[in-house]
Enzyme design. Structure first.
Site: not given
Length: 428
Positions: A298, A300
């Site tokens: 992921t 960010f």
């Protein structure tokens, strides 16, 4: 307390009507009211006098030229009333202290809700970083990687994390924008346009999912599995094998799903969350590493009130958002992307979102008929620093074809190595 205004002046004005929710509704799905914006269809020529300066003021001045002409939508209530609500003048003070649990022992910090956004307390030397979720969420790990030794502030919604930084309750926010398996987090792309924060960095976190349940619960006793929709999608294959008869239900956060099971003593329910969530909430790990793809990462974004000064001494990435001018034909997007291709600038991301001011455009005439075209705003990431002449020239050309163009941030790329191997085992 003295009110401090952001230094960078942008022509983006958002009027936010918060969705006030009670704290006892933390585990329900919260849908904030959509905010409409109008984009002025006027393209202005610009230049970077003497290039990008070496001071923060010079860079902010140059970046402001690219700011979008966005006007907040009219609402039934007055602007003054809405601003008062957003600034928290009708709320009490924020209490971010440790809260006692039912057994009298210190509990975990509860996430901020939109009703907690009152004037900020005085700041110390510790950086305060807002993230969405509860302790044990992957966003907390990302905040710790982005800003080591900082004070993490959990927020129950993405909107609250944005506003916590704008209102000086937090110094930074770390929020997810895309996952290698689940794709883009569209909500945060929309919020980037509606708020005044600037991207100052990025961080990538490998996601290692576990199946968690209360002590003594076996896998064959599970009748329900709860977690964030993206976590459920990333573990679909494993869950079909581990819990083929269990109902799959979406929850607003991975770690909050684990907390919910522990708080309600649910012996028939399991959660997909991190090993740290199991440790924090007293759950057992029934299965480890259940993500369907080992390369589950992921990305960010690190957000702040002020932009950083772009440099050329290390790899930089720049994020922009724009909308094409009307009546420029179907080749507008091609022309925009060509501005980067001709200068050998690599694009790493392009995302389209509905244009909130005019989502549908009707073209044609009465004799031939009409057709309806969807209107979009486009988010683009490219590998170049705004301190480079080629990036400045590319945006100068792009603006010729756009109704608005805004630089969301020019920031260092995350070049740290990461591994998809599971973290060291811990006694939980």
């Amino acid at each position: 307390m003295q009110t401090i205004s952001p230094v960078f002046s942008c022509d983006l004005k958002s009027v936010i009507q918060p969705n006030l929710t009670a704290k006892n509704a933390r585990f329900s799905h919260v849908h904030g009211k959509r905010v409409s914006v109008r984009c002025g269809y006027r393209s202005e020529s610009f230049s970077f006098p003497n290039g990008v300066g070496s001071s923060r003021a010079d860079w902010q001045s140059s970046c402001a030229i690219l700011a979008s002409k966005v006007v907040s939508a009219e609402n039934s209530s007055s602007i003054a009333d809405q601003v008062a609500v957003v600034n928290g003048h009708i709320n009490g003070s924020v209490d971010l202290s440790i809260v006692p649990s039912k057994n009298g022992k210190p509990g975990l910090v509860q996430p901020l809700t939109i009703t907690d956004l009152s004037p900020a307390p005085s700041h110390g030397s510790t950086l305060r970083v807002a993230y969405q979720g509860v302790p044990g969420a992957y966003s907390e790990a990302a905040a710790g990687k982005a800003y080591p030794n900082s004070e993490a502030i959990p927020c129950d919604q993405f909107d609250v994390a944005f506003q916590a930084v704008e209102l000086w309750i937090a110094d930074r926010a770390v929020l997810p924008v895309e996952n290698s398996l689940g794709g883009s987090i569209h909500r945060n792309y929309d919020l980037l346009l509606r708020h005044r924060l600037h991207i100052v960095g990025e961080v990538q976190i490998p996601v290692h999912h576990c199946l968690l349940a209360l002590p003594g619960v076996r896998t064959d006793c599970i009748t329900r599995v709860i977690s964030h929709p993206q976590a459920l999608a990333q573990t679909e294959g494993s869950l079909n094998k581990l819990t083929p008869r269990a109902a799959i239900e979406a929850f607003h956060d991975t770690a909050a799903a684990a907390e919910y099971i522990a708080a309600n003593d649910l012996h028939d329910t399991a959660a997909v969350a991190s090993a740290r969530a199991a440790e924090l909430y007293g759950l057992n790990i029934l299965a480890d590493g259940i993500q369907d793809d080992a390369g589950n990462v992921t990305r960010f974004l690190m957000l702040a009130r002020d932009p950083i000064i772009p440099r050329t001494d290390r790899p930089f990435k720049t994020s922009i958002v724009f909308a094409a001018q009307e009546h420029k034909g179907t080749s507008v997007l091609f022309k925009v992307l060509s501005a980067f291709a001709f200068r050998n600038i690599s694009l790493t991301k392009i995302e389209s979102r509905p244009h909130h001011n005019c989502p549908v455009r009707v073209v044609g005439d009465e004799n031939v008929g009409t057709s309806k075209h969807f209107e979009y705003t486009f988010y683009v990431d490219f590998e170049a620093s705004m301190a480079e002449a080629r990036a400045q020239n590319a945006l100068s050309e792009v603006q010729e074809y756009t109704s608005f163009l805004r630089v969301l941030g020019s920031y260092p790329m995350d070049m740290t190595p990461w591994s998809t191997l599971p973290p060291p085992s811990q006694d939980v």
